[in-house]
Write a protein that holds these residues in place. Structure first.
Motif, mmCIF file in Angstrom:
data_model
loop_
_atom_site.group_PDB
_atom_site.id
_atom_site.type_symbol
_atom_site.label_atom_id
_atom_site.label_comp_id
_atom_site.label_asym_id
_atom_site.label_seq_id
_atom_site.Cartn_x
_atom_site.Cartn_y
_atom_site.Cartn_z
ATOM 1 N N GLN A 1 0.829 -1.210 0.000
ATOM 2 C CA GLN A 1 0.000 0.000 0.000
ATOM 3 C C GLN A 1 0.864 1.261 0.000
ATOM 4 N N TYR A 2 1.942 1.237 0.818
ATOM 5 C CA TYR A 2 2.787 2.434 0.895
ATOM 6 C C TYR A 2 3.538 2.658 -0.407
ATOM 7 N N GLU A 3 3.975 1.586 -1.042
ATOM 8 C CA GLU A 3 4.648 1.745 -2.330
ATOM 9 C C GLU A 3 3.667 2.314 -3.355
ATOM 10 N N LYS A 4 2.412 1.890 -3.263
ATOM 11 C CA LYS A 4 1.384 2.447 -4.169
ATOM 12 C C LYS A 4 1.183 3.942 -3.887
ATOM 13 N N THR A 5 1.182 4.300 -2.599
ATOM 14 C CA THR A 5 1.061 5.717 -2.219
ATOM 15 C C THR A 5 2.184 6.538 -2.849
ATOM 16 N N LEU A 6 3.404 5.991 -2.786
ATOM 17 C CA LEU A 6 4.554 6.683 -3.389
ATOM 18 C C LEU A 6 4.378 6.809 -4.895
ATOM 19 N N ARG A 7 4.002 5.721 -5.541
ATOM 20 C CA ARG A 7 3.871 5.749 -7.005
ATOM 21 C C ARG A 7 2.746 6.688 -7.425
ATOM 22 N N ASP A 8 1.660 6.712 -6.658
ATOM 23 C CA ASP A 8 0.567 7.668 -6.972
ATOM 24 C C ASP A 8 1.053 9.105 -6.790
ATOM 25 N N PHE A 9 1.843 9.317 -5.739
ATOM 26 C CA PHE A 9 2.309 10.683 -5.456
ATOM 27 C C PHE A 9 3.260 11.175 -6.550
ATOM 28 N N PHE A 10 4.192 10.310 -6.953
ATOM 29 C CA PHE A 10 5.217 10.735 -7.926
ATOM 30 C C PHE A 10 4.738 10.613 -9.369
ATOM 31 N N GLY A 11 3.600 9.930 -9.567
ATOM 32 C CA GLY A 11 3.049 9.825 -10.929
ATOM 33 C C GLY A 11 4.027 9.152 -11.877
ATOM 34 N N ASP A 12 4.255 9.782 -13.039
ATOM 35 C CA ASP A 12 5.136 9.119 -14.016
ATOM 36 C C ASP A 12 6.612 9.507 -13.797
ATOM 37 N N GLN A 13 6.877 10.241 -12.683
ATOM 38 C CA GLN A 13 8.263 10.617 -12.359
ATOM 39 C C GLN A 13 8.932 9.531 -11.510
ATOM 40 N N PRO A 14 10.251 9.498 -11.481
ATOM 41 C CA PRO A 14 10.921 8.533 -10.593
ATOM 42 C C PRO A 14 10.573 8.811 -9.131
ATOM 43 N N LEU A 15 10.691 7.808 -8.258
ATOM 44 C CA LEU A 15 10.436 7.998 -6.820
ATOM 45 C C LEU A 15 11.658 8.698 -6.238
ATOM 46 N N GLN A 16 11.748 9.972 -6.438
ATOM 47 C CA GLN A 16 12.962 10.716 -6.062
ATOM 48 C C GLN A 16 12.648 11.763 -5.009
ATOM 49 N N PHE A 17 13.104 11.480 -3.774
ATOM 50 C CA PHE A 17 12.899 12.425 -2.675
ATOM 51 C C PHE A 17 13.908 13.562 -2.756
ATOM 52 N N ASP A 18 13.507 14.738 -2.279
ATOM 53 C CA ASP A 18 14.468 15.834 -2.202
ATOM 54 C C ASP A 18 15.436 15.607 -1.046
ATOM 55 N N LEU A 19 14.912 15.015 0.029
ATOM 56 C CA LEU A 19 15.770 14.753 1.184
ATOM 57 C C LEU A 19 15.288 13.498 1.905
ATOM 58 N N ILE A 20 16.214 12.588 2.143
ATOM 59 C CA ILE A 20 15.917 11.430 2.984
ATOM 60 C C ILE A 20 16.818 11.515 4.208
ATOM 61 N N LEU A 21 16.202 11.665 5.370
ATOM 62 C CA LEU A 21 16.934 11.739 6.637
ATOM 63 C C LEU A 21 17.096 10.311 7.165
ATOM 64 N N LEU A 22 18.298 9.967 7.565
ATOM 65 C CA LEU A 22 18.568 8.610 8.064
ATOM 66 C C LEU A 22 19.297 8.672 9.397
ATOM 67 N N GLY A 23 19.044 7.663 10.222
ATOM 68 C CA GLY A 23 19.834 7.474 11.438
ATOM 69 C C GLY A 23 20.741 6.268 11.229
ATOM 70 N N LEU A 24 21.441 5.894 12.290
ATOM 71 C CA LEU A 24 22.372 4.759 12.199
ATOM 72 C C LEU A 24 22.325 3.981 13.501
ATOM 73 N N GLY A 25 22.061 2.681 13.383
ATOM 74 C CA GLY A 25 22.083 1.846 14.585
ATOM 75 C C GLY A 25 23.505 1.392 14.901
ATOM 76 N N THR A 26 23.749 0.973 16.124
ATOM 77 C CA THR A 26 25.107 0.554 16.508
ATOM 78 C C THR A 26 25.529 -0.713 15.751
ATOM 79 N N ASN A 27 24.548 -1.393 15.163
ATOM 80 C CA ASN A 27 24.894 -2.591 14.374
ATOM 81 C C ASN A 27 25.018 -2.270 12.884
ATOM 82 N N GLY A 28 24.987 -0.965 12.569
ATOM 83 C CA GLY A 28 25.167 -0.569 11.169
ATOM 84 C C GLY A 28 23.884 -0.540 10.368
ATOM 85 N N HIS A 29 22.745 -0.731 11.014
ATOM 86 C CA HIS A 29 21.505 -0.634 10.236
ATOM 87 C C HIS A 29 21.131 0.820 10.031
#
Ligand code: 6PG
Length: 244
Positions: free
Chosen positions: A120-148
């Motif tokens: 469902q969430y992937e569909k939400t993304l594809r509906d949002f981006f339409g015929d454009q690539p799923l390209q975010f302007d910014l993806i914020l990430l954290g880091l776990g102590t195990n490297g995740h």
């Protein structure tokens, strides 16, 4: 070829101030160039101070929230109003305090069974981006102590997923299902920002930033933007094992 920007700050407040300013810049450029700013937030403890800083009038009044669209890089399969839920926390700390239309906020539908929620969430993304690539302007990430990062944990099938999409997988280490962006989806972003603080992250930061750790052991090493900018913003403690 992407550029890597590694910056270290003397304290957590100065680190968060710098990330907040970077978000202002990226948001302003995105809206000026494309009329909207599409951001994916991270979860866990680290970004909470950043989110409360963004809710401060000095920052919240500098973002055009009506043209800002919020997603998440991953989510825990826990109840929607659970302190472990990444969207619940970000809404409580930030999104309920700014004039962003509710329709601009896209939390993962954890009320559904994990695999259905991912589809469902992937569909939400594809509906949002339409015929454009799923390209975010910014993806914020954290880091776990195990490297995740996001919910790309060591040993998961998810690490081998070649699609740029959303997948669900049970994670033994945390005894729960997680739903996550795949590395290939994250790598399509224009800007990827790792926000990492604390002495306990110093070893994993060194393994990943210096490239000595293997990707399956340290999944955050899978994060290499295809064309975008990669930012590692660290406090002094998290950077303490890096050569100056
Ligand atoms: C999550 C996050 C995850 C997080 C790291 C670091 O859902 O937990 O997306 O990738 O960023 O686990 O978490 P802390 O900031 O709490 O150390």
């Amino acid at each position: 070829m992407s550029t890597i920007h590694l910056k270290t700050f003397p304290s957590v407040p100065s680190l968060n101030q710098a990330v907040a300013e970077l978000i202002m810049t990226i948001a302003g450029n995105a809206i000026a160039e494309r009329g909207r700013f599409v951001i994916s937030l991270s979860g866990g403890q680290t970004p909470r101070h950043l989110y409360s800083l963004l809710a401060d009038p000095d920052f919240r009044n500098r973002i055009d929230w009506k043209n800002t669209f919020v997603f998440w890089g991953d989510e825990r399969c826990v109840p929607v109003e659970d302190d472990r839920n990444n969207a619940y926390e970000a809404k409580k700390i930030l999104l309920t305090k700014v004039d962003i239309p509710v329709s601009n906020i896209h939390a993962l539908p954890v009320e559904l069974p994990p695999d259905e929620a991912a589809i469902q969430y992937e569909k939400t993304l594809r509906d949002f981006f339409g015929d454009q690539p799923l390209q975010f302007d910014l993806i914020l990430l954290g880091l776990g102590t195990n490297g995740h990062t996001a919910s790309l944990f060591p040993g998961l099938q998810l690490l081998n997923e070649q699609a740029a999409g959303i997948r669900a997988e049970y994670v033994e280490e945390v005894n729960m299902y997680r739903i996550s962006m795949t590395a290939n989806l994250i790598n399509q972003a224009r800007n990827i920002v790792f926000l990492v603080s604390g002495e306990e992250k110093a070893l994993v930061v060194k393994e990943i930033v210096t490239g000595t750790g293997k990707a399956d052991q340290y999944p955050a090493r899978l994060i290499k933007p295809i064309q975008g900018e990669l930012y590692w913003f660290l406090d002094k403690a998290a950077a303490s094992l890096l050569q100056s």
